[in-house]
Enzyme design. Structure first.
Site, PDB file in Angstrom:
ATOM      1  CB  SER A  13      37.141  53.263 112.271  1.00  0.00           C
ATOM      2  OG  SER A  13      38.349  52.865 112.253  1.00  0.00           O
ATOM      3  CB  THR A 192      35.537  64.307 122.568  1.00  0.00           C
ATOM      4  OG1 THR A 192      36.150  63.025 122.604  1.00  0.00           O
ATOM      5  CG2 THR A 192      34.075  64.243 122.864  1.00  0.00           C
ATOM      6  CG  ASP A 241      39.445  50.235 127.074  1.00  0.00           C
ATOM      7  OD1 ASP A 241      38.432  50.866 126.623  1.00  0.00           O
ATOM      8  OD2 ASP A 241      40.854  50.556 126.862  1.00  0.00           O
ATOM      9  CB  CYS A 382      31.025  25.877 106.150  1.00  0.00           C
ATOM     10  SG  CYS A 382      29.998  26.263 104.520  1.00  0.00           S
ATOM     11  CG  HIS A 508      28.132  29.092 108.645  1.00  0.00           C
ATOM     12  ND1 HIS A 508      29.490  29.370 108.702  1.00  0.00           N
ATOM     13  CD2 HIS A 508      27.845  28.866 107.179  1.00  0.00           C
ATOM     14  CE1 HIS A 508      30.203  29.274 107.442  1.00  0.00           C
ATOM     15  NE2 HIS A 508      29.141  29.096 106.471  1.00  0.00           N
ATOM     16  CD  GLU A 510      29.556  29.757 112.137  1.00  0.00           C
ATOM     17  OE1 GLU A 510      29.274  28.701 112.292  1.00  0.00           O
ATOM     18  OE2 GLU A 510      29.998  30.296 111.121  1.00  0.00           O
TER      19      GLU A 510
HETATM   20  N1  GLN Z   1      34.087  27.124  99.766  1.00  0.00           N
HETATM   21  C1  GLN Z   1      33.013  26.011 100.250  1.00  0.00           C
HETATM   22  C2  GLN Z   1      31.885  26.220  99.428  1.00  0.00           C
HETATM   23  O1  GLN Z   1      31.302  27.201  98.771  1.00  0.00           O
HETATM   24  C3  GLN Z   1      32.738  26.420 101.726  1.00  0.00           C
HETATM   25  C4  GLN Z   1      32.065  27.437 102.273  1.00  0.00           C
HETATM   26  C5  GLN Z   1      32.264  28.153 103.618  1.00  0.00           C
HETATM   27  O2  GLN Z   1      32.867  27.435 104.269  1.00  0.00           O
HETATM   28  N2  GLN Z   1      31.482  29.007 103.956  1.00  0.00           N
HETATM   29  O3  GLN Z   1      30.860  25.480  99.414  1.00  0.00           O
END
Ligand code: GLN
Length: 535
Positions: A13, A192, A241, A382, A508, A510
């Site tokens: 993997s 392979t 790589d 978050c 989030h 990201e």
């Molecule tokens: N633990 C926190 C919540 O549930 C933050 C969650 C997170 O950072 N994704 O609100």
């Protein structure tokens, strides 16, 4: 007719099937084709949302709020495919669907079996993705390694699909390892050969072999693999790589993998090139003009994959600013033991990512304190926002025991707490606030100067929220509530006055950043870090 590419893996993997699938998607898009990608995960969890990062790495969240495998993150970063919960199929989901049908009586009279009922459900879930869209190619990555018990139903399903679709409509690309044995100074083809043998035992003849290797593969070696594995020598593609994952599409293109795939699938295409990708992404990663050091303070620092999208988004911010980003991974528990100064005095910016549970949180709060008082650019995500709120409540407002009720149920100052609707929730799987929500951005804030829009959409994965009772005191003390989810009046972004760049978000960002289109907050965070570094 929609064409299918199945990606399987052998030998070991972690060979990078996800990156290979995403890169093939990118190559096909560069030929003007519309693609989608599916990840099949053979575990019995319905989704990875209930697994911890040691088991699974990051949980990636789609627009429609599915908690999915991190490979979907690679797919979205490399391609324009818009993915949803249908793009991650797990054994858990398949069995769940089949058992529900059985209880409803849909199979009345039959014994429900792996073949055909489970395999039919897998085939249905795969072909379902192609419905209602104008796709040209669907790429299906099968998780795990050939020979695993768990992945057998998936492999059987793709064998049947490939057979039914017929030659020229579906191919299998098998990713294997060609190891270099130092003492013999040779690369070895036997693993392979074994892996392809195993695949053929279950009825799948691979069409193309992608051979992961640290050394280049000579024509002799490629001919030997071709002979033993029953493929043409042009279909033995070395995947050596490379320094950056974003180079993989360029490397595969140089070996003409794109043309080979399209020939095998009888697709005529218009050629576009990968010039922008080469000049604006890969060049800037390999040879940036400047560099900054960013600390990521988390608790799963030892794992490569736990904060995958965050590390990538930081690099994207660097690409935009033509700056290399040196990521310093700091374990929050070490900050508790040795203090912030020992780890953070040499960094240009600090990021605290998301997380669950109490371990390490006090270290994250100390790191945020260090960023606030020393005016180091800070991006909180978050839990990284929730911890910033706690730090502010304790050290600016004087609420010494301020906390989130996730971490201390008895706190006298629950500055982060649950909404009533979450208090009623009993099941933990799939019940967080998940997926995309619209956020209103106030003008004149750091968030507005990044987004340049008053309404943006961002993805969420959390249960706890900023407690509105503290809004006025926090605002009086210098916190700016710059992003609000208006329908429920929830605080989504906080910033600080009298600080060069301190932005923390409940969502989030990201997940929406791409190498050629950095997320505005990551772009501006890196810009602030460059300024702080004085370069
Ligand atoms: N633990 C926190 C919540 O549930 C933050 C969650 C997170 O950072 N994704 O609100």
């Amino acid at each position: 007719m929609i064409k299918y590419i199945f990606i399987t893996g052998g030998v070991v993997s972690s060979l990078g099937k996800g990156i290979a699938s995403a890169s093939i998607g990118k190559l096909l898009e560069s030929k003007g084709l519309k693609v989608s990608l599916i990840k099949c995960d053979p575990y019995i969890n319905v989704d990875p949302g209930t697994m911890n990062p040691y088991q699974h790495g990051e949980v990636y969240v789609t627009e429609d709020g599915a908690e999915t495998d991190l490979d979907l993150g690679h797919y979205e970063r490399f391609t324009h495919a818009r993915l949803s919960k249908a793009n991650n199929i797990t054994t858990g989901k398949i069995y769940d669907a089949v058992i529900r049908k059985e209880r409803r009586g849909d199979y009345l009279g039959s014994t429900v079996q792996v073949i055909p009922h489970i395999t039919d459900e897998i085939k249905h879930s795969i072909t379902n993705v192609a419905k209602n869209t104008n796709l040209d190619v669907v790429i299906v990555e099968i998780g795990g390694t050939v020979g695993d018990i768990e992945s057998l139903p998936f492999l059987e399903a793709i064998r049947q699909l490939k057979q039914a679709l017929g030659r020229g409509n579906a191919i299998d690309i098998h990713l294997t390892l060609v190891p270099y044995i130092k003492t013999a100074d040779e690369v070895k083809t036997k693993p392979t050969q074994h892996s392809v043998g195993k695949l053929r035992e279950i009825g799948i003849q691979p069409d193309i072999l992608l051979c992961r290797t640290e050394k280049s593969l000579s024509l002799d070696v490629r001919e030997k693999i071709a002979l033993f594995c029953n493929v043409g020598v042009e279909a033995v593609i070395p995947a050596q790589d490379v320094e950056s994952i974003y180079e993989v599409p360029l490397m595969l293109q140089a070996d003409k993998l794109d043309e080979l795939v399209l020939r095998m699938l009888n697709i005529t295409y218009k050629t576009r090139d990968l010039k922008d990708w080469r000049d604006k992404v890969v060049r800037r990663i390999k040879d940036p003009k400047k560099s900054v050091k960013i600390a990521v303070v988390g608790k799963y620092i030892a794992l490569q994959d736990a904060y995958k999208s965050i590390y990538e988004a930081l690099k994207h911010g660097g690409i935009f600013n033509d700056t290399g980003v040196d990521i310093k991974k700091v374990d929050a528990e070490n900050i508790i033991r040795q203090g912030s100064h020992a780890f953070l005095s040499d960094v240009d910016g600090i990021l605290v990512p998301g997380g669950f549970g109490g371990r390490g949180v006090e270290g994250k709060i100390q790191a945020i304190h260090f960023a606030r008082v020393n005016k180091i650019p800070y991006l909180g995500i978050c839990l990284g926002m929730q911890a910033a709120v706690i730090e502010f409540a304790r050290n600016v407002c004087g609420y010494k025991d301020a906390n989130s009720t996730e971490l201390n149920k008895k706190t006298r100052h629950p500055v982060i707490s649950l909404l009533e609707e979450q208090k009623k929730t009993k099941n933990l799987g799939g019940t967080m606030r998940l997926g995309a929500y619209k956020c209103f951005i106030k003008t004149g804030t750091c968030a507005y100067s990044a987004y340049k829009h008053n309404l943006v959409s961002e993805r969420h994965r959390h249960r706890y929220e900023f407690n509105n009772k503290y809004r006025s005191i926090f605002s009086k003390k210098g916190m700016v509530l710059s992003g609000i989810f208006k329908p429920k009046n929830l605080v989504e972004i906080i910033e600080l006055k009298n600080h060069p760049w301190f932005v923390a978000v409940q969502f989030h960002p990201e997940f929406k950043s791409k190498p050629d289109n950095a997320h505005p907050l990551f772009r501006d965070f890196i810009k602030a870090a460059i300024k702080n570094s004085g370069s």
